[in-house]
Design a protein around this motif. Structure first.
Motif, PDB file in Angstrom:
ATOM      1  N   GLY A 147       0.788  -1.233   0.000  1.00  0.00           N
ATOM      2  CA  GLY A 147       0.000   0.000   0.000  1.00  0.00           C
ATOM      3  C   GLY A 147       0.814   1.273   0.000  1.00  0.00           C
ATOM      4  N   VAL A 148       2.110   1.148  -0.337  1.00  0.00           N
ATOM      5  CA  VAL A 148       2.957   2.336  -0.523  1.00  0.00           C
ATOM      6  C   VAL A 148       3.115   2.481  -2.038  1.00  0.00           C
ATOM      7  N   THR A 149       2.242   3.294  -2.637  1.00  0.00           N
ATOM      8  CA  THR A 149       2.072   3.278  -4.092  1.00  0.00           C
ATOM      9  C   THR A 149       2.627   4.525  -4.775  1.00  0.00           C
ATOM     10  N   SER A 150       3.453   5.278  -4.058  1.00  0.00           N
ATOM     11  CA  SER A 150       4.061   6.467  -4.660  1.00  0.00           C
ATOM     12  C   SER A 150       5.490   6.600  -4.163  1.00  0.00           C
ATOM     13  N   PHE A 151       6.362   6.999  -5.082  1.00  0.00           N
ATOM     14  CA  PHE A 151       7.793   7.076  -4.802  1.00  0.00           C
ATOM     15  C   PHE A 151       8.302   8.468  -5.146  1.00  0.00           C
ATOM     16  N   LYS A 152       9.024   9.049  -4.188  1.00  0.00           N
ATOM     17  CA  LYS A 152       9.497  10.412  -4.415  1.00  0.00           C
ATOM     18  C   LYS A 152      10.989  10.422  -4.711  1.00  0.00           C
ATOM     19  N   LEU A 153      11.327  11.178  -5.740  1.00  0.00           N
ATOM     20  CA  LEU A 153      12.717  11.367  -6.139  1.00  0.00           C
ATOM     21  C   LEU A 153      13.069  12.844  -6.026  1.00  0.00           C
ATOM     22  N   VAL A 160      22.730  13.899  -0.927  1.00  0.00           N
ATOM     23  CA  VAL A 160      21.798  13.547   0.140  1.00  0.00           C
ATOM     24  C   VAL A 160      20.644  12.715  -0.440  1.00  0.00           C
ATOM     25  N   PHE A 161      19.736  13.384  -1.121  1.00  0.00           N
ATOM     26  CA  PHE A 161      18.581  12.678  -1.693  1.00  0.00           C
ATOM     27  C   PHE A 161      18.648  12.588  -3.224  1.00  0.00           C
ATOM     28  N   TYR A 162      19.570  13.310  -3.823  1.00  0.00           N
ATOM     29  CA  TYR A 162      19.641  13.519  -5.273  1.00  0.00           C
ATOM     30  C   TYR A 162      19.706  12.229  -6.094  1.00  0.00           C
ATOM     31  N   SER A 163      18.926  12.209  -7.165  1.00  0.00           N
ATOM     32  CA  SER A 163      19.079  11.172  -8.196  1.00  0.00           C
ATOM     33  C   SER A 163      19.436  11.848  -9.513  1.00  0.00           C
ATOM     34  N   ASP A 177       5.417   0.520 -14.621  1.00  0.00           N
ATOM     35  CA  ASP A 177       5.036  -0.896 -14.790  1.00  0.00           C
ATOM     36  C   ASP A 177       4.157  -1.378 -13.645  1.00  0.00           C
ATOM     37  N   LEU A 178       4.382  -0.814 -12.461  1.00  0.00           N
ATOM     38  CA  LEU A 178       3.659  -1.251 -11.259  1.00  0.00           C
ATOM     39  C   LEU A 178       2.382  -0.455 -11.022  1.00  0.00           C
ATOM     40  N   GLY A 179       2.126   0.536 -11.870  1.00  0.00           N
ATOM     41  CA  GLY A 179       0.955   1.396 -11.650  1.00  0.00           C
ATOM     42  C   GLY A 179       1.167   2.377 -10.515  1.00  0.00           C
ATOM     43  N   ALA A 180       2.439   2.611 -10.157  1.00  0.00           N
ATOM     44  CA  ALA A 180       2.742   3.538  -9.050  1.00  0.00           C
ATOM     45  C   ALA A 180       3.012   4.935  -9.595  1.00  0.00           C
ATOM     46  N   LEU A 181       2.927   5.911  -8.720  1.00  0.00           N
ATOM     47  CA  LEU A 181       3.096   7.312  -9.098  1.00  0.00           C
ATOM     48  C   LEU A 181       4.477   7.807  -8.664  1.00  0.00           C
ATOM     49  N   THR A 182       5.192   8.438  -9.591  1.00  0.00           N
ATOM     50  CA  THR A 182       6.472   9.052  -9.247  1.00  0.00           C
ATOM     51  C   THR A 182       6.241  10.507  -8.858  1.00  0.00           C
ATOM     52  N   MET A 183       6.747  10.877  -7.696  1.00  0.00           N
ATOM     53  CA  MET A 183       6.649  12.250  -7.199  1.00  0.00           C
ATOM     54  C   MET A 183       8.033  12.881  -7.339  1.00  0.00           C
ATOM     55  N   MET A 184       8.069  14.160  -7.681  1.00  0.00           N
ATOM     56  CA  MET A 184       9.364  14.778  -7.935  1.00  0.00           C
ATOM     57  C   MET A 184       9.551  16.096  -7.197  1.00  0.00           C
ATOM     58  N   HIS A 185      10.673  16.200  -6.488  1.00  0.00           N
ATOM     59  CA  HIS A 185      11.159  17.505  -6.032  1.00  0.00           C
ATOM     60  C   HIS A 185      11.971  18.058  -7.201  1.00  0.00           C
TER      61      HIS A 185
END
Ligand SMILES: [Zn+2]
Length: 462
Positions: A147-153, A160-163, A177-185
């Motif tokens: 139930g953790v369906t969003s990932f923040k980059l 530190v957090f940078y990708s 592919d997983l139907g998850a949402l990417t969140m972006m700073h």
């Protein structure tokens, strides 16, 4: 089973406004009816005549106990969710953090341990992915299953957090592919770091330089790049804390092309500005957050974006640091000021001020603060609306009450208010979470541990 009846209020949801009685049973809304038309018996009756009855707020962006810059956000899950309840917010979605070199699993377990048994309101998690590699990407399906369906980059905070762009693309592909949402700073961190170094070398150490080096164009550039990477990956994208008019224009252009690109802003960008960052002494440190506050003339563009649905969600990015001992870490160097503002308690009221001032409608207020965040993050219709079957997360809201915001009276565990002395029209009167009364006319009745973890489904706008 306890039956609760709320009579005579104007029930406002994202979809409509109706005068109705609301019947609650077993923690859920079971029926709405024309006022006085049903002879419902109840254990408890609230008279909401002359008031609004609105869904509990959903704050999709908080950072309780978040480690940052050698310190941590001052609100715990206990104090932060209690303050949320005082402000009519009955669901938060907080960001679990992957430590660099650690697994997502370990980061998520840490966050569960912090929140479990401590929350006054229901909570869910996004996951911050700060160290993208193959083993980490293989963890994504397991998290979605929990139930953790969003990932923040982050395109900001190198080291530190940078990708980098390759890591972002890989994560977006896998998330899609997983139907998850990417969140972006979305801020160009490497470029900002150069400008920070140059400013400090010139002796520009005051808080206002935080706003000057984190340029609107570098937010816009990163937003543009994130959108193009999402297109290439075939992935949906949610841009957090949009503050610059130029970044909003990138989102609007993407949406005009029909792309699944979404944007969030926060009350601080609607009500505060670089004028606050420039307050004399070291006062400006109270307003240091990233993305930074912008010159006042950006505010009208953000309000317009909220009206036209170029921005869909208003969250707080609640990440409080005390002025004494925490913000002060950057007294001689603005880059050492912990980034973040307190806000979880005031989002519903500040947005309501937008209704009072004629900037948004009542239904749009509820859409931005309750329904859209619930849909965006897979919690609707359990959260974010008032309908038979929904959780009885209900707020009786007095639209005429006048209040003055102040650190002396707020409930967040932080020693200043970003809105000190500001007078607002409208105030939360009564708050129910799954039928339990958390707050009634100034009496706090909530308790740590009432709040439950909410596994989320996928974004409901896709
Ligand atoms: Zn944040």
């Amino acid at each position: 089973m306890t039956r609760t009846l709320i009579t005579g209020g104007l029930v406002v949801t994202a979809a409509e406004e109706t005068h109705a009685d609301v019947l609650v049973e077993g923690g859920r809304v079971v029926a709405l009816a024309l006022p006085g038309s049903q002879r419902w018996s109840a254990d408890r009756v609230f008279d909401a005549s002359g008031k609004y009855v609105v869904p509990g707020g959903v704050d999709a962006h908080t950072h309780m106990e978040m480690p940052f810059g050698g310190t941590r956000a001052s609100d715990t899950f206990a104090t932060g969710t209690r303050a949320a309840a005082w402000g009519g917010t009955t669901t938060i979605v907080d960001f679990a953090v992957q430590r660099r070199g650690g697994s997502l699993r370990a980061g998520l377990d840490d966050w569960h341990a912090k929140a479990d048994g401590n929350c006054a309101v229901d909570y869910a998690f996004h996951m911050i992915v700060s160290d993208v590699n193959e083993p980490v990407l293989r963890e994504l399906p397991g998290l979605v299953g929990e139930g953790v369906t969003s990932f923040k980059l982050f395109m900001a905070y190198p080291g530190v957090f940078y990708s980098d762009d390759g890591q972002i693309l890989r994560t977006m592909q896998r998330a899609a592919d997983l139907g998850a949402l990417t969140m972006m700073h979305a801020e160009n961190g490497p470029a900002i770091d150069v400008l920070v170094e140059q400013a400090l070398a010139r002796g520009e150490t005051d808080p206002r330089h935080h706003g000057e080096v984190r340029k609107a164009l570098l937010e816009a550039e990163a937003t543009h790049r994130a959108i193009q990477l999402a297109r290439v990956a075939g992935a949906p994208l949610y841009v957090v804390h949009v503050s610059a008019r130029e970044a909003l224009a990138e989102i609007a252009a993407a949406r005009d092309l029909g792309l699944p690109v979404f944007g969030e802003t926060c009350p601080q960008y609607l009500f505060l500005s670089t004028d606050n960052l420039a307050e004399p002494g070291f006062e400006g440190a109270k307003y240091v957050c990233s993305t930074p506050l912008r010159p006042k003339d950006h505010q009208a563009a953000l309000w317009r974006g909220l009206r036209t649905d170029d921005l869909q969600v208003v969250s707080t990015d609640h990440c409080p640091f005390c002025f004494k001992g925490q913000k002060e870490l950057g007294r001689d160097d603005f880059s050492k000021i912990p980034n973040g503002l307190p806000g979880v308690e005031h989002r519903m009221d500040l947005l309501h001020q937008g209704v009072v001032e004629g900037r948004i409608s009542r239904t749009r207020w509820i859409e931005l603060a309750c329904a859209a965040p619930a849909r965006m993050f897979g919690l609707h219709p359990r959260k974010g609306t008032i309908a038979p079957g929904s959780d009885a997360d209900l707020v009786i809201y007095d639209p005429h009450a006048v209040q003055t915001l102040s650190a002396a009276t707020h409930h967040m565990d932080v020693d200043y208010s970003a809105y000190e002395g500001r007078t607002l029209t409208g105030r939360v009167e009564t708050v129910l979470s799954r039928g339990e009364v958390l707050l009634d006319r100034g009496d706090y009745l909530g308790r740590p541990g009432h709040g439950a973890f909410l596994p989320r489904s996928a974004c409901q706008y896709l």
